[in-house]
Design a protein around this motif. Structure first.
Motif, PDB file in Angstrom:
ATOM      1  N   GLY A  12       0.844  -1.188   0.057  1.00 21.85           N
ATOM      2  CA  GLY A  12      -0.020   0.084  -0.096  1.00 21.85           C
ATOM      3  C   GLY A  12       0.804   1.281  -0.095  1.00 21.85           C
ATOM      4  N   GLU A  13       2.322   1.112   0.230  1.00 24.74           N
ATOM      5  CA  GLU A  13       3.139   2.300   0.040  1.00 24.74           C
ATOM      6  C   GLU A  13       4.338   1.699  -0.485  1.00 24.74           C
ATOM      7  N   LYS A  29      -1.863   6.019  -1.666  1.00 27.85           N
ATOM      8  CA  LYS A  29      -2.854   6.826  -1.835  1.00 27.85           C
ATOM      9  C   LYS A  29      -3.461   7.119  -0.588  1.00 27.85           C
ATOM     10  N   ARG A  30      -3.629   8.542  -0.592  1.00 29.75           N
ATOM     11  CA  ARG A  30      -4.247   9.111   0.714  1.00 29.75           C
ATOM     12  C   ARG A  30      -5.741   9.102   0.496  1.00 29.75           C
ATOM     13  N   LEU A  31      -6.446   8.418   1.486  1.00 31.13           N
ATOM     14  CA  LEU A  31      -7.645   8.271   1.626  1.00 31.13           C
ATOM     15  C   LEU A  31      -8.482   9.065   2.758  1.00 31.13           C
ATOM     16  N   ARG A  32      -7.586   9.340   3.702  1.00 31.87           N
ATOM     17  CA  ARG A  32      -8.137  10.166   4.895  1.00 31.87           C
ATOM     18  C   ARG A  32      -7.322  11.579   5.092  1.00 31.87           C
ATOM     19  N   GLN A  71      -3.831  11.354   6.839  1.00 31.27           N
ATOM     20  CA  GLN A  71      -3.243  10.208   6.659  1.00 31.27           C
ATOM     21  C   GLN A  71      -1.496  10.050   6.308  1.00 31.27           C
ATOM     22  N   GLY A 103       0.419   4.155   3.917  1.00 27.76           N
ATOM     23  CA  GLY A 103      -0.614   3.702   2.971  1.00 27.76           C
ATOM     24  C   GLY A 103      -1.154   2.397   3.610  1.00 27.76           C
ATOM     25  N   ILE A 104      -2.133   2.006   3.021  1.00 27.41           N
ATOM     26  CA  ILE A 104      -3.084   0.922   3.378  1.00 27.41           C
ATOM     27  C   ILE A 104      -3.010   0.085   2.280  1.00 27.41           C
ATOM     28  N   HIS A 121      -3.893  -2.579  -0.739  1.00 26.15           N
ATOM     29  CA  HIS A 121      -4.916  -2.657  -1.433  1.00 26.15           C
ATOM     30  C   HIS A 121      -5.947  -3.893  -1.074  1.00 26.15           C
TER      31      HIS A 121
END
Length: 169
Positions: A30-31, A116-119, A122, A125-126, A128
């Motif tokens: 995720g990163e 990918k920044r979702l919050r 943040q 990464g998280i 996928h």
């Protein structure tokens, strides 16, 4: 030329391999952390890329130089932008082994951190597949239970004896 850049890792050996590793790390972790260094020992290869495992970040540090550190990332208190990354020594990414518990501080300008920044706010990464990991685990457990049930059921059987044609058993 950026295409002449080579990794210092044993693998990957070319920029194409670096790109494949980058995409794989982004999908699985995720990163991606890439240390951007210079190397004057190799002619024509001015840029040194070092991929850093996300597990190498020191999660035990909570403050550095008066700034908050969240999950190994030192942040500007006002803008919440990364200032530096704290990497545990003793890993191949952090250089020679200096003993457990020691970290090095890498300035954010020398680190490429892609996720990918979702919050809001943040900093990491998280993966996928994180949202479906529990479902995969549950499916695996269910499959194992079904197989075990079938194995146990196969151990039980009934023997039916029919009398011979003359009426004797």
């Amino acid at each position: 030329e950026f295409a002449d850049a080579r990794s210092t890792e044993l693998l990957p050996e070319s920029f194409i391999d670096d790109q494949e590793l980058f995409l794989r790390r982004l999908i699985e972790d995720g990163e991606v952390f890439v240390y951007l260094g210079t190397d004057t020992s190799l002619p024509g290869v001015p840029l040194r890329l070092m991929f850093i495992e996300p597990d190498s970040l020191d999660l035990g540090i909570t403050e550095s130089h008066g700034n908050p550190v969240v999950m190994g990332v030192e942040l500007d208190e006002k803008t919440y932008r990364p200032i530096a990354y704290h990497i545990k020594q003793g890993t191949t990414e952090a250089g020679l082994f200096q003993g457990p518990g020691k970290t090095i501080r890498i300035d954010a300008a020398r680190m490429l951190h892609v996720f990918k920044r979702l919050r809001p706010k943040q900093v990491r990464g998280i993966p996928h597949l994180a949202v479906v990991m529990q479902k995969f685990f549950d499916l695996d457990e269910w499959t194992d239970a079904e197989l075990l049930g079938n194995k146990i059921a196969a151990c039980f059987g009934v023997i039916i004896e029919m009398p011979n044609g003359d009426g004797t058993p």
